[in-house]
Design a protein around this motif. Structure first.
Motif, PDB file in Angstrom:
ATOM      1  N   GLY A 101       0.786  -1.228   0.000  1.00  0.00           N
ATOM      2  CA  GLY A 101       0.000   0.000   0.000  1.00  0.00           C
ATOM      3  C   GLY A 101       0.813   1.270   0.000  1.00  0.00           C
ATOM      4  O   GLY A 101       0.291   2.339   0.335  1.00  0.00           O
ATOM      5  N   VAL A 102       2.105   1.174  -0.391  1.00  0.00           N
ATOM      6  CA  VAL A 102       2.988   2.340  -0.338  1.00  0.00           C
ATOM      7  C   VAL A 102       3.577   2.596  -1.723  1.00  0.00           C
ATOM      8  O   VAL A 102       4.439   1.844  -2.189  1.00  0.00           O
ATOM      9  N   ALA A 103       3.141   3.649  -2.372  1.00  0.00           N
ATOM     10  CA  ALA A 103       3.785   4.111  -3.596  1.00  0.00           C
ATOM     11  C   ALA A 103       4.912   5.075  -3.224  1.00  0.00           C
ATOM     12  O   ALA A 103       4.865   5.700  -2.155  1.00  0.00           O
ATOM     13  N   PRO A 104       5.936   5.218  -4.061  1.00  0.00           N
ATOM     14  CA  PRO A 104       7.054   6.103  -3.712  1.00  0.00           C
ATOM     15  C   PRO A 104       6.617   7.508  -3.321  1.00  0.00           C
ATOM     16  O   PRO A 104       7.173   8.102  -2.385  1.00  0.00           O
ATOM     17  N   GLU A 105       5.622   8.045  -4.001  1.00  0.00           N
ATOM     18  CA  GLU A 105       5.184   9.408  -3.698  1.00  0.00           C
ATOM     19  C   GLU A 105       4.400   9.506  -2.393  1.00  0.00           C
ATOM     20  O   GLU A 105       4.150  10.599  -1.888  1.00  0.00           O
ATOM     21  N   ASP A 106       4.029   8.357  -1.804  1.00  0.00           N
ATOM     22  CA  ASP A 106       3.282   8.350  -0.542  1.00  0.00           C
ATOM     23  C   ASP A 106       4.185   8.479   0.678  1.00  0.00           C
ATOM     24  O   ASP A 106       3.702   8.740   1.784  1.00  0.00           O
ATOM     25  N   VAL A 107       5.488   8.261   0.502  1.00  0.00           N
ATOM     26  CA  VAL A 107       6.401   8.217   1.642  1.00  0.00           C
ATOM     27  C   VAL A 107       6.696   9.636   2.128  1.00  0.00           C
ATOM     28  O   VAL A 107       7.098  10.505   1.359  1.00  0.00           O
ATOM     29  N   ASP A 108       6.497   9.849   3.427  1.00  0.00           N
ATOM     30  CA  ASP A 108       6.732  11.164   4.031  1.00  0.00           C
ATOM     31  C   ASP A 108       8.112  11.282   4.661  1.00  0.00           C
ATOM     32  O   ASP A 108       8.725  12.352   4.634  1.00  0.00           O
ATOM     33  N   VAL A 109       8.588  10.180   5.276  1.00  0.00           N
ATOM     34  CA  VAL A 109       9.863  10.207   5.997  1.00  0.00           C
ATOM     35  C   VAL A 109      10.617   8.923   5.701  1.00  0.00           C
ATOM     36  O   VAL A 109      10.048   7.824   5.734  1.00  0.00           O
ATOM     37  N   VAL A 110      11.908   9.058   5.416  1.00  0.00           N
ATOM     38  CA  VAL A 110      12.818   7.916   5.303  1.00  0.00           C
ATOM     39  C   VAL A 110      13.841   8.029   6.426  1.00  0.00           C
ATOM     40  O   VAL A 110      14.514   9.056   6.550  1.00  0.00           O
ATOM     41  N   VAL A 111      13.939   6.985   7.234  1.00  0.00           N
ATOM     42  CA  VAL A 111      14.933   6.924   8.305  1.00  0.00           C
ATOM     43  C   VAL A 111      16.057   5.991   7.867  1.00  0.00           C
ATOM     44  O   VAL A 111      15.816   4.814   7.573  1.00  0.00           O
ATOM     45  N   ASN A 112      17.261   6.506   7.782  1.00  0.00           N
ATOM     46  CA  ASN A 112      18.447   5.660   7.630  1.00  0.00           C
ATOM     47  C   ASN A 112      19.070   5.526   9.017  1.00  0.00           C
ATOM     48  O   ASN A 112      19.619   6.496   9.539  1.00  0.00           O
ATOM     49  N   THR A 113      18.989   4.326   9.616  1.00  0.00           N
ATOM     50  CA  THR A 113      19.543   4.174  10.961  1.00  0.00           C
ATOM     51  C   THR A 113      21.049   4.407  10.973  1.00  0.00           C
ATOM     52  O   THR A 113      21.610   4.828  11.982  1.00  0.00           O
ATOM     53  N   HIS A 114      21.701   4.128   9.835  1.00  0.00           N
ATOM     54  CA  HIS A 114      23.126   4.421   9.672  1.00  0.00           C
ATOM     55  C   HIS A 114      23.459   4.309   8.192  1.00  0.00           C
ATOM     56  O   HIS A 114      22.641   3.831   7.395  1.00  0.00           O
ATOM     57  N   ILE A 115      24.646   4.737   7.813  1.00  0.00           N
ATOM     58  CA  ILE A 115      25.041   4.727   6.407  1.00  0.00           C
ATOM     59  C   ILE A 115      25.877   3.483   6.114  1.00  0.00           C
ATOM     60  O   ILE A 115      27.111   3.514   6.129  1.00  0.00           O
ATOM     61  N   HIS A 116      25.205   2.365   5.907  1.00  0.00           N
ATOM     62  CA  HIS A 116      25.804   1.164   5.349  1.00  0.00           C
ATOM     63  C   HIS A 116      25.004   0.779   4.114  1.00  0.00           C
ATOM     64  O   HIS A 116      23.816   1.119   4.006  1.00  0.00           O
ATOM     65  N   TYR A 117      25.647   0.054   3.201  1.00  0.00           N
ATOM     66  CA  TYR A 117      25.070  -0.201   1.881  1.00  0.00           C
ATOM     67  C   TYR A 117      23.676  -0.815   1.928  1.00  0.00           C
ATOM     68  O   TYR A 117      22.832  -0.556   1.064  1.00  0.00           O
ATOM     69  N   ASP A 118      23.396  -1.651   2.950  1.00  0.00           N
ATOM     70  CA  ASP A 118      22.131  -2.374   3.007  1.00  0.00           C
ATOM     71  C   ASP A 118      21.071  -1.641   3.825  1.00  0.00           C
ATOM     72  O   ASP A 118      20.054  -2.240   4.205  1.00  0.00           O
ATOM     73  N   HIS A 119      21.291  -0.348   4.058  1.00  0.00           N
ATOM     74  CA  HIS A 119      20.314   0.467   4.791  1.00  0.00           C
ATOM     75  C   HIS A 119      19.930   1.734   4.042  1.00  0.00           C
ATOM     76  O   HIS A 119      19.020   2.450   4.473  1.00  0.00           O
ATOM     77  N   VAL A 120      20.617   2.006   2.946  1.00  0.00           N
ATOM     78  CA  VAL A 120      20.397   3.279   2.244  1.00  0.00           C
ATOM     79  C   VAL A 120      20.168   3.112   0.737  1.00  0.00           C
ATOM     80  O   VAL A 120      19.953   4.095   0.031  1.00  0.00           O
ATOM     81  N   GLY A 121      20.196   1.863   0.228  1.00  0.00           N
ATOM     82  CA  GLY A 121      20.231   1.659  -1.214  1.00  0.00           C
ATOM     83  C   GLY A 121      19.045   2.207  -1.979  1.00  0.00           C
ATOM     84  O   GLY A 121      19.203   2.821  -3.040  1.00  0.00           O
TER      85      GLY A 121
END
Length: 305
Positions: A101-121
């Motif tokens: 139920g989530v289209a890209p334009e529906d997202v209000d906030v993105v949380v990156n807990t840290h900057i590693h490749y498998d958390h920010v791709g």
């Protein structure tokens, strides 16, 4: 599932084995894995080949009328010399988000807990010959300490790589920064936060350094329900048994262990659901104090499939 007024959905990008259990958790001992095989296998570990099993997944939170993504996985079409297994990955992640139920334009906030490749791709996608933000209407919350540490142009890189393995990882991290962080900064969609950051009345980001300098956790408090999304503080449930056991990816080993023990102590005291980034199976658990370590007291209500 719902905790208080917050609805939680998990969207899996990838699931499978990565290296061996004691490569990923090098401080752990074989006897502990074997003694606990009844519940570690097969979700977290396969004894026959000693494979560590994990999921790359995003936690989708719907809170106070907004959609929040916690970590965005590996992403498609990336150059990743530090993890050849995920180089050039192709998944239907965005279709899975839409199915939730989530289209890209529906997202209000993105949380990156840290900057590693498998958390920010999936912060970005390749479009018209360049990397651009995947979620056009979102504010991306990125730990300021990690941004300063991983920015290839930053003078605050705290120490040189310790060995060839770390050198490959560091060179790879430059690619991660350039394709998954820098485009979001250029687009003006990022907030670099320090200390803590209040998202809404239910959700609070707090620093939890050690795994990386800016590693963070997202705490959820709604009504009487509590949870803590701990990112890579816990790669495996064996680290619940002994919080001094770090993963091979932790940057500051002593600090990572202290941070892990402190947050597990709080979770046990407050009965917070602990939600790591990569656990397969039920994906999350409540913990209790057990001697010098902790134990799983209850699994989350997410299906194991």
């Amino acid at each position: 599932m719902s905790l208080g007024d917050v609805e939680i959905t998990r969207v899996v990008e990838w699931s499978g084995p990565i290296r061996t259990a004691r490569f990923i958790i090098p401080d752990s001992d074989e006897e502990t894995w074997r003694r606990n095989r009844g519940w570690l296998a097969p979700d977290f570990w396969t004894p026959d080949d000693d494979a560590y099993r994990c999921r790359i997944q995003t936690w989708v939170l719907r809170s106070e009328g907004r959609t929040v993504l916690v970590d965005t996985g590996v992403g498609n079409g990336r150059e990743r010399p530090q993890v050849p297994q995920f180089a050039g990955l192709r998944t239907d992640y965005l279709a899975r988000l839409r199915a939730a139920g989530v289209a890209p334009e529906d997202v209000d906030v993105v949380v990156n807990t840290h900057i590693h490749y498998d958390h920010v791709g999936w912060n970005t996608e390749w479009r018209d010959g360049e990397w651009v933000p995947t979620f056009p209407n979102a504010t991306y919350l990125i730990p300021g300490a990690d941004n300063a540490y991983f920015d290839p142009e930053s003078p605050r890189r705290s120490r040189p790589p310790r060995d060839d393995h770390e050198r490959v990882r560091w060179e790879g991290s430059k690619l991660v920064y350039n394709d998954s962080i820098a485009p979001v900064l250029r687009a003006g969609q990022a907030v670099l936060w320090e200390g803590s950051y209040r998202i809404d009345g239910n959700l609070l980001l707090e620093t939890a350094p050690g795994h990386t300098p800016g590693s963070s956790v997202l705490t959820l408090r709604s009504g009487t329900d509590r949870a803590v999304f701990v990112g890579d503080m816990l790669h495996s449930p064996v680290q619940v048994l002994d919080p001094d056991w770090n993963s091979c990816f932790c940057d500051d080993l002593r600090l990572a262990a202290r941070t892990r023990r402190a947050w597990l102590s709080r979770a046990a005291e407050l009965r917070e659901l602990v939600v790591p980034a990569h656990w397969p199976g039920h994906g999350a658990a409540e913990v209790r104090q057990d001697g010098d370590g902790f134990a799983i007291s209850a699994w989350a209500a997410f299906p194991r499939g």
